[in-house]
Design a protein around this motif. Sequence first.
Motif, PDB file in Angstrom:
ATOM      1  N   MET A   1     -59.522 -26.421  34.849  1.00 27.67           N
ATOM      2  CA  MET A   1     -58.934 -28.236  34.517  1.00 27.67           C
ATOM      3  C   MET A   1     -60.787 -28.710  34.037  1.00 27.67           C
ATOM      4  O   MET A   1     -61.676 -27.536  34.598  1.00 27.67           O
ATOM      5  CB  MET A   1     -59.203 -28.395  35.978  1.00 27.67           C
TER       6      MET A   1
ATOM      7  N   HIS B   1     -63.048 -30.768  35.983  1.00 27.48           N
ATOM      8  CA  HIS B   1     -63.138 -31.178  37.173  1.00 27.48           C
ATOM      9  C   HIS B   1     -64.217 -30.779  37.219  1.00 27.48           C
ATOM     10  O   HIS B   1     -64.624 -29.863  36.732  1.00 27.48           O
ATOM     11  CB  HIS B   1     -61.464 -30.661  38.052  1.00 27.48           C
TER      12      HIS B   1
ATOM     13  N   SER C   1     -65.194 -29.159  40.144  1.00 28.75           N
ATOM     14  CA  SER C   1     -65.501 -28.010  40.766  1.00 28.75           C
ATOM     15  C   SER C   1     -65.922 -26.183  39.814  1.00 28.75           C
ATOM     16  O   SER C   1     -65.425 -25.288  39.957  1.00 28.75           O
ATOM     17  CB  SER C   1     -64.313 -27.862  41.192  1.00 28.75           C
TER      18      SER C   1
ATOM     19  N   LEU D   1     -62.668 -24.832  39.120  1.00 24.89           N
ATOM     20  CA  LEU D   1     -61.625 -24.672  39.610  1.00 24.89           C
ATOM     21  C   LEU D   1     -60.008 -24.777  38.601  1.00 24.89           C
ATOM     22  O   LEU D   1     -60.104 -25.654  37.488  1.00 24.89           O
ATOM     23  CB  LEU D   1     -61.240 -25.111  41.173  1.00 24.89           C
ATOM     24  N   SER D   2     -59.313 -23.621  38.720  1.00 25.59           N
ATOM     25  CA  SER D   2     -57.753 -24.057  38.408  1.00 25.59           C
ATOM     26  C   SER D   2     -56.619 -25.113  38.503  1.00 25.59           C
ATOM     27  O   SER D   2     -56.693 -24.451  39.594  1.00 25.59           O
ATOM     28  CB  SER D   2     -57.631 -22.320  37.769  1.00 25.59           C
ATOM     29  N   ALA D   3     -55.870 -24.653  38.066  1.00 26.06           N
ATOM     30  CA  ALA D   3     -54.595 -25.659  38.369  1.00 26.06           C
ATOM     31  C   ALA D   3     -53.778 -25.307  37.295  1.00 26.06           C
ATOM     32  O   ALA D   3     -53.742 -25.160  36.208  1.00 26.06           O
ATOM     33  CB  ALA D   3     -54.644 -26.982  38.782  1.00 26.06           C
TER      34      ALA D   3
END
Lengths: 579, 185
Positions: A94, A96, A98, A100-102
Amino acid sequence: MQLFDFNGGVTPEYHKEASTQSPIAVSPAPSRNGLKNFLVIPLHQSIGGTPRPLVSAGDRVLKGQRIGAADGDMSSAVHASTSGQVVAVEMRRMPHPSGLSALCVVIEADGRDEWIARQPFDYHQHTAAETRDYLRDAGVVGLGGAVFPTHLKISPGKGGKLDTLIINGAECEPFITCDDLLMRERAEAIIQGVVILRDLLAAGRALIGIEDNKPQALAAMTAAVQAGGHQDMAVVAVPTRYPAGGAKQLIRVLTGIEVPHGKRSTDYGVQCFNVGTAYAIHEAINLGQPLISRIVTVAGNVAAPRNYAALIGTPLHTLLANSQPLPDTDRLIMGGPMMGITLPGDEVPVVKATNCILVGSPRLFPPPPPEMPCIRCGECAKACPADLQPFELYWFSRAKIFGKAQEYHLFDCIECGCCAYVCPSHIPLVDYYRFAKSEIWANESEKAAADQAREQYEFRQLREAREAQEKAARLAARTAAGRAAATNALAMAPVTAPAATSAAASAVTSAATPVTEPAQTPSPQAALIAAALERARAQQVQPANTTNLTPEQQAEIAAIEARRAQIRTQAHPHLPPDD
Amino acid sequence: MLAALLVMALGAVVLGAALGFAAVKFRVEGDPLTEKIDAILPQTQCGQCGYPGCKPYAAAMAKGEADINQCPPGGDEGIRKLADLLGREYKPLSAEHGVEKPKALAVIDEQRCIGCTLCIQACPVDAIVGAAKQMHTVIAAQCTGCELCVPVCPVDCIDMVPVAENITTWKWKYPVVAIKPVTTQ
């Protein structure tokens, strides 16, 4: 018109000219060559719950088709930005900090760009609640950067009407020009959106605040208001000073109202929307088009800074290819240099919050000088537009004394970065505030979970105590009933044995056969056992769903039984065919 | 002399009545210290402390019967908070009660579950739903990760899966000043 002032603020270099030289370009629709024909549309794009995916891999979707349904009211729907086939619904990285994934819906575009049937929504014929639901399902969120679902903001103030509707075209952050270009080129559409907002909120007047460094946008918007003949609307030039585009700051400048801590602007009869949001509302209501694209500024270390009308889900490398990032590019920032976040890579998609992609390089943003100790000069407090004391917040955040940081109203901080901008010790103050805020949020959610667990645990204790009590009472009642029946039977058996009426007595008499053997009287224990047997018989209930079966059902049952028997013989050849 | 005695006696009666009234009127139900300790404990209800739940452990600590370092889920931070509240010395987590682990949730393997309901009975917070001979499942939002369901399962179908960080639970890191070696000329 009298304007007011907010405290603090800074005047950084704006760098806005480069990206305003050329008109908004349509970001090339994903073509059919190479990897560029995929759109990655994250489901979670606004504040609130993650929308549920409505499609799965293999489905064909049309442009504007809803692919994620709002999860409750505090959420907003997501739509396919072009027509094509859903390749996957999977976790993707993402945009984002971080990295991180979503959950995202990956769509392979077919290049036809085929729309769903679009129908304007006549909000005059619907109730306010229906209009709000429509906007939620059209995925309209605030496009100024906070992506708060717009339908939640469309409720009039306490008196049923709003005094002032403020449309935010200030766009104060350096490099970003997406609202500027939108106002220059699509002023009439924005004004139509403002009309809708004004009607929905029953607003007395609408003020469109634009920083005075955007003369062309001011002229275009003024012309559009005059052409529409709106007497209750005014385009107001506000002084250029960062962060004049903050909602609370713009409200202060235009109306003089200072929204206090813990209150909403609607309590004071004011509500604020971004110009991009007004445009999205116009598209959703008047054209029936959900929010599937937005204007994105590409600026910074690129050969051709420009604004693009980009589809939501366009991977950044596709978007950036048009502007040709220079070879010394070392980072991508979503947003501006003051508030933006560094992105984890260039494969992340454009989302509803992407107002600007700022391409960075060591030349454009040299690494900050080393952080020095706070010298308590108070410059940050002078610059804070939220009237906080950033140095106090910094000390408490740094020392992880979060309670004190909250007492100093950490959550009124808008993370505008003015304090860090003026800090002579080059302390990354906003990083400390973001750290403290996320720690406090995490602590609060942990506390809420612990409270819920305590409640569940105490309820379980209560229930177990109640069940034990009920069981004991039932047992006592049963024993008492059994004893009574037994004594009854004992008393009656010798006299009226053949004509015994009570179930217990008949069971006892039949078992003891007192007619043939009158000398043998049944013992109380035997009577109790018989009574218990009788109760067990009475409790054996035939299952109700096996009676009155149709022939088809019986045939089906027979088929299933046959299949089961076959499976059983296959699985366990040594077992008997049916147990 | 007599007047002085009378005045003192009257004073004693009045003050005694006032104290008696206050004792009835402002009576505190329950033990406020236990409540305060209970608020710090993580409410996993796991029983690793040797007490049948967080509340009994809190009560034992309030009475001074239990030590403050017996709660592995509360971890180091929890011990520090308890030490602050109770005015005791901080001590590291006692090894006999377990080790601090990252938060995990119980997950039932639906292929292996035989529907025996033993885990439902073991769960202290009613986070497992199911019925006899029906598949069971864990309500993730209610699971405290206490692991009490793991040993009772006869077919070993419950796994503790650590909770992964996602976009909404991600936290900004503490701003660390990177120290770089300076190359000398």
